[in-house]
Design a protein around this motif. Structure first.
Motif, mmCIF file in Angstrom:
data_model
loop_
_atom_site.group_PDB
_atom_site.id
_atom_site.type_symbol
_atom_site.label_atom_id
_atom_site.label_comp_id
_atom_site.label_asym_id
_atom_site.label_seq_id
_atom_site.Cartn_x
_atom_site.Cartn_y
_atom_site.Cartn_z
ATOM 1 N N PRO A 13 0.820 -1.215 0.000
ATOM 2 C CA PRO A 13 0.000 0.000 0.000
ATOM 3 C C PRO A 13 0.853 1.263 0.000
ATOM 4 O O PRO A 13 1.786 1.388 0.788
ATOM 5 C CB PRO A 13 -0.810 -0.126 1.288
ATOM 6 C CG PRO A 13 -0.882 -1.578 1.544
ATOM 7 C CD PRO A 13 0.423 -2.142 1.075
ATOM 8 N N GLY A 14 0.544 2.167 -0.914
ATOM 9 C CA GLY A 14 1.245 3.428 -0.980
ATOM 10 C C GLY A 14 2.616 3.373 -1.611
ATOM 11 O O GLY A 14 3.332 4.369 -1.631
ATOM 12 N N LYS A 15 2.979 2.199 -2.118
ATOM 13 C CA LYS A 15 4.310 2.045 -2.717
ATOM 14 C C LYS A 15 4.192 1.647 -4.182
ATOM 15 O O LYS A 15 3.138 1.242 -4.655
ATOM 16 C CB LYS A 15 5.116 1.003 -1.952
ATOM 17 C CG LYS A 15 5.403 1.396 -0.505
ATOM 18 C CD LYS A 15 6.393 0.455 0.145
ATOM 19 C CE LYS A 15 6.736 0.914 1.539
ATOM 20 N NZ LYS A 15 7.736 0.020 2.183
ATOM 21 N N GLU A 16 5.308 1.762 -4.878
ATOM 22 C CA GLU A 16 5.336 1.377 -6.278
ATOM 23 C C GLU A 16 5.370 -0.140 -6.418
ATOM 24 O O GLU A 16 5.717 -0.858 -5.487
ATOM 25 C CB GLU A 16 6.564 1.997 -6.955
ATOM 26 C CG GLU A 16 6.530 3.508 -7.030
ATOM 27 C CD GLU A 16 7.696 4.081 -7.794
ATOM 28 O OE1 GLU A 16 7.671 5.278 -8.098
ATOM 29 O OE2 GLU A 16 8.635 3.327 -8.099
ATOM 30 N N ARG A 17 5.044 -0.579 -7.619
ATOM 31 C CA ARG A 17 5.122 -2.007 -7.901
ATOM 32 C C ARG A 17 6.588 -2.372 -8.125
ATOM 33 O O ARG A 17 7.244 -1.833 -9.007
ATOM 34 C CB ARG A 17 4.281 -2.344 -9.132
ATOM 35 C CG ARG A 17 4.113 -3.812 -9.368
ATOM 36 C CD ARG A 17 3.037 -4.079 -10.392
ATOM 37 N NE ARG A 17 1.734 -3.603 -9.946
ATOM 38 C CZ ARG A 17 0.581 -3.880 -10.567
ATOM 39 N NH1 ARG A 17 0.605 -4.640 -11.664
ATOM 40 N NH2 ARG A 17 -0.552 -3.403 -10.129
ATOM 41 N N ASP A 18 7.086 -3.297 -7.340
ATOM 42 C CA ASP A 18 8.497 -3.665 -7.366
ATOM 43 C C ASP A 18 8.714 -5.042 -7.969
ATOM 44 O O ASP A 18 7.930 -5.971 -7.732
ATOM 45 C CB ASP A 18 9.078 -3.664 -5.943
ATOM 46 C CG ASP A 18 9.185 -2.281 -5.355
ATOM 47 O OD1 ASP A 18 9.109 -2.173 -4.121
ATOM 48 O OD2 ASP A 18 9.348 -1.319 -6.126
ATOM 49 N N PHE A 19 9.805 -5.165 -8.670
ATOM 50 C CA PHE A 19 10.208 -6.451 -9.203
ATOM 51 C C PHE A 19 10.607 -7.392 -8.079
ATOM 52 O O PHE A 19 11.267 -6.991 -7.120
ATOM 53 C CB PHE A 19 11.386 -6.255 -10.152
ATOM 54 C CG PHE A 19 12.060 -7.518 -10.574
ATOM 55 C CD1 PHE A 19 13.274 -7.897 -10.012
ATOM 56 C CD2 PHE A 19 11.487 -8.341 -11.530
ATOM 57 C CE1 PHE A 19 13.906 -9.062 -10.399
ATOM 58 C CE2 PHE A 19 12.105 -9.518 -11.921
ATOM 59 C CZ PHE A 19 13.313 -9.877 -11.346
ATOM 60 N N VAL A 20 10.211 -8.660 -8.228
ATOM 61 C CA VAL A 20 10.588 -9.678 -7.248
ATOM 62 C C VAL A 20 11.487 -10.738 -7.878
ATOM 63 O O VAL A 20 12.588 -11.009 -7.398
ATOM 64 C CB VAL A 20 9.341 -10.356 -6.653
ATOM 65 C CG1 VAL A 20 9.743 -11.503 -5.726
ATOM 66 C CG2 VAL A 20 8.480 -9.344 -5.906
ATOM 67 N N ALA A 21 11.004 -11.343 -8.973
ATOM 68 C CA ALA A 21 11.765 -12.435 -9.591
ATOM 69 C C ALA A 21 11.286 -12.621 -11.017
ATOM 70 O O ALA A 21 10.148 -12.274 -11.358
ATOM 71 C CB ALA A 21 11.590 -13.734 -8.807
ATOM 72 N N ALA A 22 12.148 -13.189 -11.845
ATOM 73 C CA ALA A 22 11.785 -13.493 -13.223
ATOM 74 C C ALA A 22 12.435 -14.792 -13.650
ATOM 75 O O ALA A 22 13.473 -15.197 -13.102
ATOM 76 C CB ALA A 22 12.209 -12.359 -14.154
ATOM 77 N N ILE A 23 11.821 -15.439 -14.623
ATOM 78 C CA ILE A 23 12.323 -16.714 -15.120
ATOM 79 C C ILE A 23 12.184 -16.728 -16.636
ATOM 80 O O ILE A 23 11.201 -16.252 -17.197
ATOM 81 C CB ILE A 23 11.568 -17.887 -14.454
ATOM 82 C CG1 ILE A 23 12.208 -19.228 -14.795
ATOM 83 C CG2 ILE A 23 10.077 -17.870 -14.808
ATOM 84 C CD1 ILE A 23 11.719 -20.357 -13.902
ATOM 85 N N SER A 24 13.190 -17.271 -17.291
ATOM 86 C CA SER A 24 13.179 -17.332 -18.749
ATOM 87 C C SER A 24 12.211 -18.385 -19.253
ATOM 88 O O SER A 24 11.654 -19.180 -18.481
ATOM 89 C CB SER A 24 14.589 -17.643 -19.258
ATOM 90 O OG SER A 24 14.982 -18.929 -18.809
ATOM 91 N N TRP A 25 12.012 -18.429 -20.545
ATOM 92 C CA TRP A 25 11.034 -19.317 -21.156
ATOM 93 C C TRP A 25 11.264 -20.782 -20.793
ATOM 94 O O TRP A 25 10.315 -21.538 -20.590
ATOM 95 C CB TRP A 25 11.061 -19.170 -22.680
ATOM 96 C CG TRP A 25 12.350 -19.633 -23.274
ATOM 97 C CD1 TRP A 25 13.528 -18.937 -23.361
ATOM 98 C CD2 TRP A 25 12.622 -20.916 -23.850
ATOM 99 N NE1 TRP A 25 14.500 -19.696 -23.943
ATOM 100 C CE2 TRP A 25 13.977 -20.923 -24.261
ATOM 101 C CE3 TRP A 25 11.849 -22.062 -24.066
ATOM 102 C CZ2 TRP A 25 14.555 -22.027 -24.873
ATOM 103 C CZ3 TRP A 25 12.433 -23.165 -24.668
ATOM 104 C CH2 TRP A 25 13.768 -23.131 -25.061
ATOM 105 N N SER A 26 12.518 -21.173 -20.704
ATOM 106 C CA SER A 26 12.826 -22.579 -20.434
ATOM 107 C C SER A 26 12.986 -22.874 -18.950
ATOM 108 O O SER A 26 13.054 -24.034 -18.555
ATOM 109 C CB SER A 26 14.132 -22.944 -21.127
ATOM 110 O OG SER A 26 15.212 -22.209 -20.551
ATOM 111 N N GLY A 27 13.089 -21.817 -18.160
ATOM 112 C CA GLY A 27 13.397 -22.015 -16.746
ATOM 113 C C GLY A 27 14.885 -22.064 -16.468
ATOM 114 O O GLY A 27 15.302 -22.162 -15.313
ATOM 115 N N GLY A 28 15.692 -21.967 -17.501
ATOM 116 C CA GLY A 28 17.128 -22.077 -17.319
ATOM 117 C C GLY A 28 17.798 -20.843 -16.761
ATOM 118 O O GLY A 28 18.941 -20.912 -16.296
#
Length: 124
Positions: free
Chosen positions: A41-56
């Motif tokens: 609440p009251g904060k920007e949307r922050d990146f947490v994690a990402a994964i590539s198409w293959s999961g590699g």
């Protein structure tokens, strides 16, 4: 039309664990990268994690590195976020997202499609 549906949020004690899921539909899931973001609440949307198409390839925000794990099951069109050692600063609405790219990205405006979000609450 791409649809993303998150689930698994809830109330957990500090130090506890929870796994979020995001089910995708509407296009070939296995061709695209996926990401998790969060917004308190009251904060920007922050990146947490990402994964590539293959999961590699995976990438994490410093704030969750070593505690959270992103994974995907392309046969089930689902991406997961395993959250361990939860802290009082982790509560937020967690969103999964995807775009028109296959490798990891960390900026929210790169992502075209978003789920409705799932709430994480951490009690101390």
């Amino acid at each position: 039309q791409v649809q993303l549906v998150e689930s698994g949020g809830g109330l957990v004690q500090a130090g506890g664990s929870l796994r979020l899921s995001c089910a995708a539909s509407g296009r070939t899931f296995s061709s695209y990268a996926m990401g998790w973001f969060r917004q308190a609440p009251g904060k920007e949307r922050d990146f947490v994690a990402a994964i590539s198409w293959s999961g590699g390839s995976t990438y994490y925000a410093d704030s969750v590195k070593g505690r959270f794990t992103i994974s995907r099951n392309n046969a089930k069109n689902t991406v997961y976020l395993q959250m361990n050692s939860l802290k009082p600063e982790d509560p937020a609405v967690y969103y999964c997202a995807t775009g028109s790219f296959s490798n990891t990205r960390t900026t929210y405006y790169d992502y075209d499609y978003w789920g409705q979000g799932t709430q994480l609450t951490v009690s101390s």
